[in-house]
Scaffold this motif. Structure first.
Motif, PDB file in Angstrom:
ATOM      1  N   GLY A   2       0.899  -1.066  -0.038  1.00  0.00           N
ATOM      2  CA  GLY A   2      -0.016   0.155  -0.174  1.00  0.00           C
ATOM      3  C   GLY A   2       0.776   1.220  -0.045  1.00  0.00           C
ATOM      4  N   ASP A   3       0.229   2.402   0.605  1.00  0.00           N
ATOM      5  CA  ASP A   3       0.837   3.558   0.657  1.00  0.00           C
ATOM      6  C   ASP A   3       1.803   3.788   1.865  1.00  0.00           C
ATOM      7  N   ILE A   4       2.749   4.562   1.754  1.00  0.00           N
ATOM      8  CA  ILE A   4       3.778   4.758   3.065  1.00  0.00           C
ATOM      9  C   ILE A   4       3.946   6.262   3.098  1.00  0.00           C
ATOM     10  N   ASP A   5       3.776   6.732   4.359  1.00  0.00           N
ATOM     11  CA  ASP A   5       4.121   8.079   4.425  1.00  0.00           C
ATOM     12  C   ASP A   5       4.846   8.375   5.836  1.00  0.00           C
ATOM     13  N   GLY A   6       5.370   9.429   6.335  1.00  0.00           N
ATOM     14  CA  GLY A   6       6.166   9.632   7.529  1.00  0.00           C
ATOM     15  C   GLY A   6       5.692   9.073   8.504  1.00  0.00           C
ATOM     16  N   LEU A   7       4.254   9.426   8.845  1.00  0.00           N
ATOM     17  CA  LEU A   7       3.455   8.917   9.834  1.00  0.00           C
ATOM     18  C   LEU A   7       3.505   7.400  10.162  1.00  0.00           C
ATOM     19  N   ASP A   8       3.496   6.738   9.077  1.00  0.00           N
ATOM     20  CA  ASP A   8       3.675   5.120   9.069  1.00  0.00           C
ATOM     21  C   ASP A   8       4.916   4.907   9.594  1.00  0.00           C
ATOM     22  N   LEU A   9       6.043   5.469   9.004  1.00  0.00           N
ATOM     23  CA  LEU A   9       7.510   5.006   9.494  1.00  0.00           C
ATOM     24  C   LEU A   9       7.526   5.469  10.892  1.00  0.00           C
ATOM     25  N   MET A  10       6.956   6.613  11.438  1.00  0.00           N
ATOM     26  CA  MET A  10       7.231   7.054  12.995  1.00  0.00           C
ATOM     27  C   MET A  10       6.500   6.234  13.785  1.00  0.00           C
ATOM     28  N   ASN A  11       5.214   5.761  13.456  1.00  0.00           N
ATOM     29  CA  ASN A  11       4.609   4.933  14.153  1.00  0.00           C
ATOM     30  C   ASN A  11       5.406   3.480  14.407  1.00  0.00           C
ATOM     31  N   ILE A  12       5.919   2.988  13.357  1.00  0.00           N
ATOM     32  CA  ILE A  12       6.560   1.809  13.509  1.00  0.00           C
ATOM     33  C   ILE A  12       7.824   1.808  14.532  1.00  0.00           C
ATOM     34  N   SER A  14       7.849   3.573  16.997  1.00  0.00           N
ATOM     35  CA  SER A  14       7.353   3.667  18.499  1.00  0.00           C
ATOM     36  C   SER A  14       7.130   2.405  18.994  1.00  0.00           C
ATOM     37  N   ASP A  15       6.783   1.413  18.178  1.00  0.00           N
ATOM     38  CA  ASP A  15       6.802  -0.018  18.822  1.00  0.00           C
ATOM     39  C   ASP A  15       7.904  -0.442  19.702  1.00  0.00           C
ATOM     40  N   ALA A  16       7.716  -0.901  20.832  1.00  0.00           N
ATOM     41  CA  ALA A  16       8.552  -1.268  21.704  1.00  0.00           C
ATOM     42  C   ALA A  16       9.593  -2.701  21.131  1.00  0.00           C
ATOM     43  N   GLU A  17       8.671  -3.556  20.513  1.00  0.00           N
ATOM     44  CA  GLU A  17       8.850  -4.971  20.074  1.00  0.00           C
ATOM     45  C   GLU A  17       9.913  -4.551  18.543  1.00  0.00           C
ATOM     46  N   GLU A  43      10.766  17.172   5.498  1.00  0.00           N
ATOM     47  CA  GLU A  43      10.666  17.233   7.080  1.00  0.00           C
ATOM     48  C   GLU A  43      10.632  15.904   7.802  1.00  0.00           C
ATOM     49  N   ASP A  44       9.857  14.947   6.760  1.00  0.00           N
ATOM     50  CA  ASP A  44       9.811  13.469   7.356  1.00  0.00           C
ATOM     51  C   ASP A  44      11.319  12.927   7.279  1.00  0.00           C
ATOM     52  N   ALA A  45      11.946  13.157   6.297  1.00  0.00           N
ATOM     53  CA  ALA A  45      13.351  12.576   5.949  1.00  0.00           C
ATOM     54  C   ALA A  45      14.397  13.148   7.291  1.00  0.00           C
ATOM     55  N   GLU A  46      13.966  14.503   7.690  1.00  0.00           N
ATOM     56  CA  GLU A  46      14.836  15.036   8.635  1.00  0.00           C
ATOM     57  C   GLU A  46      14.467  14.312   9.951  1.00  0.00           C
ATOM     58  N   ALA A  47      13.382  14.100  10.153  1.00  0.00           N
ATOM     59  CA  ALA A  47      12.927  13.691  11.386  1.00  0.00           C
ATOM     60  C   ALA A  47      13.337  12.237  11.592  1.00  0.00           C
ATOM     61  N   LEU A  48      13.339  11.566  10.607  1.00  0.00           N
ATOM     62  CA  LEU A  48      13.636   9.906  10.507  1.00  0.00           C
ATOM     63  C   LEU A  48      15.277   9.915  10.449  1.00  0.00           C
ATOM     64  N   ALA A  49      16.000  11.084   9.912  1.00  0.00           N
ATOM     65  CA  ALA A  49      17.334  11.050  10.014  1.00  0.00           C
ATOM     66  C   ALA A  49      17.869  11.356  11.469  1.00  0.00           C
ATOM     67  N   LYS A  50      17.202  12.316  12.188  1.00  0.00           N
ATOM     68  CA  LYS A  50      17.773  12.481  13.794  1.00  0.00           C
ATOM     69  C   LYS A  50      17.327  11.078  14.411  1.00  0.00           C
ATOM     70  N   GLU A  55      19.192   6.417  17.294  1.00  0.00           N
ATOM     71  CA  GLU A  55      19.358   5.034  17.380  1.00  0.00           C
ATOM     72  C   GLU A  55      20.910   4.411  17.356  1.00  0.00           C
ATOM     73  N   SER A  56      21.266   5.001  16.418  1.00  0.00           N
ATOM     74  CA  SER A  56      22.847   4.516  15.903  1.00  0.00           C
ATOM     75  C   SER A  56      23.908   4.980  17.547  1.00  0.00           C
ATOM     76  N   SER A  57      23.377   5.971  18.268  1.00  0.00           N
ATOM     77  CA  SER A  57      24.093   6.222  19.316  1.00  0.00           C
ATOM     78  C   SER A  57      23.975   5.260  20.397  1.00  0.00           C
ATOM     79  N   ILE A  58      22.825   4.683  20.185  1.00  0.00           N
ATOM     80  CA  ILE A  58      22.359   3.717  21.438  1.00  0.00           C
ATOM     81  C   ILE A  58      22.953   2.314  20.978  1.00  0.00           C
ATOM     82  N   THR A  59      22.636   2.019  19.570  1.00  0.00           N
ATOM     83  CA  THR A  59      23.165   0.504  19.206  1.00  0.00           C
ATOM     84  C   THR A  59      24.145   0.776  18.400  1.00  0.00           C
TER      85      THR A  59
END
Length: 101
Positions: A2-12, A14-17, A43-50, A55-59
């Motif tokens: 289907g369709d993918i947008d920035g909110l979809d990626l941010m929601n993924i 936020s899932d602890a698993e 803006e989505d790319a910038e937020a996902l890049a941050k 995550e790279s600083s943690i993992t």
């Protein structure tokens, strides 16, 4: 897929698993080949890049791979790659899962 947008990626992300598995495997692949439509803004790319930098600083040794939908979407992937790498992530663009280190 289907369709993918920035909110979809941010929601993924936020899932602890999901986060637990990323940290365990030290790998994350955004595979857009099955997407019908991709709507990601700068803006989505910038937020996902941050988020990738954080995550790279943690993992340690986290590798993020991007499989683009097609050549027309390559430029957007390259923008995200540049932004995320500047934030401290290790993002690579690949053609297939077999190319993930």
């Amino acid at each position: 897929m289907g369709d993918i947008d920035g909110l979809d990626l941010m929601n993924i992300h936020s899932d602890a698993e999901f986060v637990r598995k990323v940290r365990e495997c030290k790998r994350l692949v955004y595979d857009y080949r099955g997407a019908e439509r991709i709507e990601l803004t700068l803006e989505d790319a910038e937020a996902l890049a941050k988020l990738a930098g954080l995550e790279s600083s943690i993992t340690d040794d986290l590798i993020i791979g991007i499989i683009t939908k097609d050549d027309a979407h390559l430029k957007g992937s390259q923008i995200y790659q540049r932004l995320a790498n500047q934030a401290g992530a290790n993002v690579i663009i690949i053609d297939d899962l077999d190319q993930m280190p």
